[in-house]
Design a protein around this motif. Structure first.
Motif, PDB file in Angstrom:
ATOM      1  N   UNK A   8       0.708  -1.164   0.008  1.00  0.00           N
ATOM      2  CA  UNK A   8      -0.062   0.022   0.028  1.00  0.00           C
ATOM      3  C   UNK A   8       0.829   1.279   0.131  1.00  0.00           C
ATOM      4  N   UNK A   9       0.186   2.303  -0.579  1.00  0.00           N
ATOM      5  CA  UNK A   9       1.023   3.626  -0.556  1.00  0.00           C
ATOM      6  C   UNK A   9      -0.144   4.415   0.246  1.00  0.00           C
ATOM      7  N   UNK A  10       0.232   5.160   1.176  1.00  0.00           N
ATOM      8  CA  UNK A  10      -0.270   6.017   2.190  1.00  0.00           C
ATOM      9  C   UNK A  10      -0.013   7.450   1.923  1.00  0.00           C
ATOM     10  N   UNK A  11      -0.900   8.351   1.558  1.00  0.00           N
ATOM     11  CA  UNK A  11      -0.583   9.828   1.727  1.00  0.00           C
ATOM     12  C   UNK A  11      -0.492  10.406   2.984  1.00  0.00           C
ATOM     13  N   UNK A  12       0.625  10.982   3.381  1.00  0.00           N
ATOM     14  CA  UNK A  12       0.942  11.641   4.656  1.00  0.00           C
ATOM     15  C   UNK A  12       0.055  12.700   4.989  1.00  0.00           C
ATOM     16  N   UNK A  13      -0.572  13.407   4.166  1.00  0.00           N
ATOM     17  CA  UNK A  13      -1.335  14.545   4.273  1.00  0.00           C
ATOM     18  C   UNK A  13      -2.871  14.098   4.372  1.00  0.00           C
ATOM     19  N   UNK A  14      -3.195  13.571   3.311  1.00  0.00           N
ATOM     20  CA  UNK A  14      -4.943  13.426   3.203  1.00  0.00           C
ATOM     21  C   UNK A  14      -5.226  11.939   3.627  1.00  0.00           C
ATOM     22  N   UNK A  15      -4.115  10.991   3.939  1.00  0.00           N
ATOM     23  CA  UNK A  15      -4.649   9.886   4.156  1.00  0.00           C
ATOM     24  C   UNK A  15      -5.079   8.763   2.978  1.00  0.00           C
ATOM     25  N   UNK A  16      -5.049   9.009   1.908  1.00  0.00           N
ATOM     26  CA  UNK A  16      -5.431   8.254   0.823  1.00  0.00           C
ATOM     27  C   UNK A  16      -4.685   7.154   0.654  1.00  0.00           C
ATOM     28  N   UNK A  17      -5.043   5.904   0.472  1.00  0.00           N
ATOM     29  CA  UNK A  17      -4.348   4.582   0.231  1.00  0.00           C
ATOM     30  C   UNK A  17      -4.599   4.089  -1.164  1.00  0.00           C
TER      31      UNK A  17
ATOM     32  N   UNK B 127      -0.467  -9.164   7.238  1.00  0.00           N
ATOM     33  CA  UNK B 127      -1.144  -9.008   6.140  1.00  0.00           C
ATOM     34  C   UNK B 127      -0.402  -9.311   4.904  1.00  0.00           C
ATOM     35  N   UNK B 128       0.930  -9.275   4.883  1.00  0.00           N
ATOM     36  CA  UNK B 128       1.547  -9.643   3.903  1.00  0.00           C
ATOM     37  C   UNK B 128       2.016  -8.268   3.089  1.00  0.00           C
ATOM     38  N   UNK B 129       1.774  -7.236   3.800  1.00  0.00           N
ATOM     39  CA  UNK B 129       1.699  -5.782   3.041  1.00  0.00           C
ATOM     40  C   UNK B 129       2.850  -4.942   3.689  1.00  0.00           C
ATOM     41  N   UNK B 130       3.436  -4.148   2.936  1.00  0.00           N
ATOM     42  CA  UNK B 130       4.182  -3.082   3.355  1.00  0.00           C
ATOM     43  C   UNK B 130       3.708  -1.656   3.060  1.00  0.00           C
ATOM     44  N   UNK B 131       3.865  -0.895   3.638  1.00  0.00           N
ATOM     45  CA  UNK B 131       3.267   0.568   3.591  1.00  0.00           C
ATOM     46  C   UNK B 131       4.273   1.342   3.225  1.00  0.00           C
ATOM     47  N   UNK B 132       4.026   2.155   2.076  1.00  0.00           N
ATOM     48  CA  UNK B 132       4.916   3.356   1.626  1.00  0.00           C
ATOM     49  C   UNK B 132       4.319   4.522   1.883  1.00  0.00           C
ATOM     50  N   UNK B 133       4.775   5.428   2.653  1.00  0.00           N
ATOM     51  CA  UNK B 133       4.457   6.738   2.839  1.00  0.00           C
ATOM     52  C   UNK B 133       4.868   7.757   2.131  1.00  0.00           C
ATOM     53  N   UNK B 134       4.327   8.761   1.782  1.00  0.00           N
ATOM     54  CA  UNK B 134       4.659   9.992   0.862  1.00  0.00           C
ATOM     55  C   UNK B 134       3.360  10.661   0.785  1.00  0.00           C
ATOM     56  N   UNK B 135       3.479  11.419  -0.212  1.00  0.00           N
ATOM     57  CA  UNK B 135       2.328  12.405  -0.700  1.00  0.00           C
ATOM     58  C   UNK B 135       1.796  12.036  -2.146  1.00  0.00           C
ATOM     59  N   UNK B 136       0.406  11.849  -2.152  1.00  0.00           N
ATOM     60  CA  UNK B 136      -0.176  11.870  -3.422  1.00  0.00           C
ATOM     61  C   UNK B 136      -0.120  12.837  -4.323  1.00  0.00           C
TER      62      UNK B 136
END
Length: 150
Positions: A101-110, A136-145
């Motif tokens: 998953x990618x997660x936007x650090x500002x708006x939280x969009x996944x 869950x078998x998942x890594x989370x990648x944080x950044x900005x969308x």
């Protein structure tokens, strides 16, 4: 057997295997569970409980927010959905394919990242840091969308 939504003008029929999936996981086939599984399956999105509730209302399945939240938590507890934690509310998704998953650090969009193209990168991360995908078998990648930008 398919179940249709309360509104005849929307298409929220549940996949034929939804009731089988629920039963195989020891759950009763309640309308909220069937509609929530169908909605998440069709959308391909990761939604917060409030967003899921709004989408179900839009589709003609007006469940109250507490019911939607309990449904999402129940489906996650048995592994039919997964939850992604990030800034803001927890977001729930469903997928038959392993993914990160990618997660936007500002708006939280996944967003979803397919696992296979990242296999080598995940192996390198594990090699350098010892960090491996969670239960869950998942890594989370944080950044900005793209919408939030810099």
């Amino acid at each position: 057997m398919t179940t249709t939504s309360p509104s005849a003008h929307t298409d929220t029929t549940t996949p034929p295997d939804a009731s089988v999936l629920l039963r195989c996981h020891g759950l009763r086939c309640t309308p909220s569970r069937l509609h929530t599984l169908a909605m998440l399956s069709r959308s391909g999105l990761h939604l917060s409980s409030a967003e899921a509730c709004a989408e179900l209302h839009r589709l003609g399945a007006p469940f109250d927010p507490a019911t939607v939240y309990r449904t999402l938590e129940t489906l996650t507890a048995v592994g039919l959905t997964h939850a992604v934690h990030g800034p803001g509310p927890k977001r729930y998704g469903i997928s038959s394919e392993p993914h990160h998953h990618t997660v936007c650090e500002q708006c939280g969009q996944v967003g979803t990242l397919a696992s296979e193209p990242l296999r080598e990168a995940v192996e390198r991360i594990a090699e350098f840091t010892g960090l491996r995908p969670g239960a869950s078998g998942s890594l989370l990648v944080y950044g900005r969308c793209a919408r939030c930008g810099d």
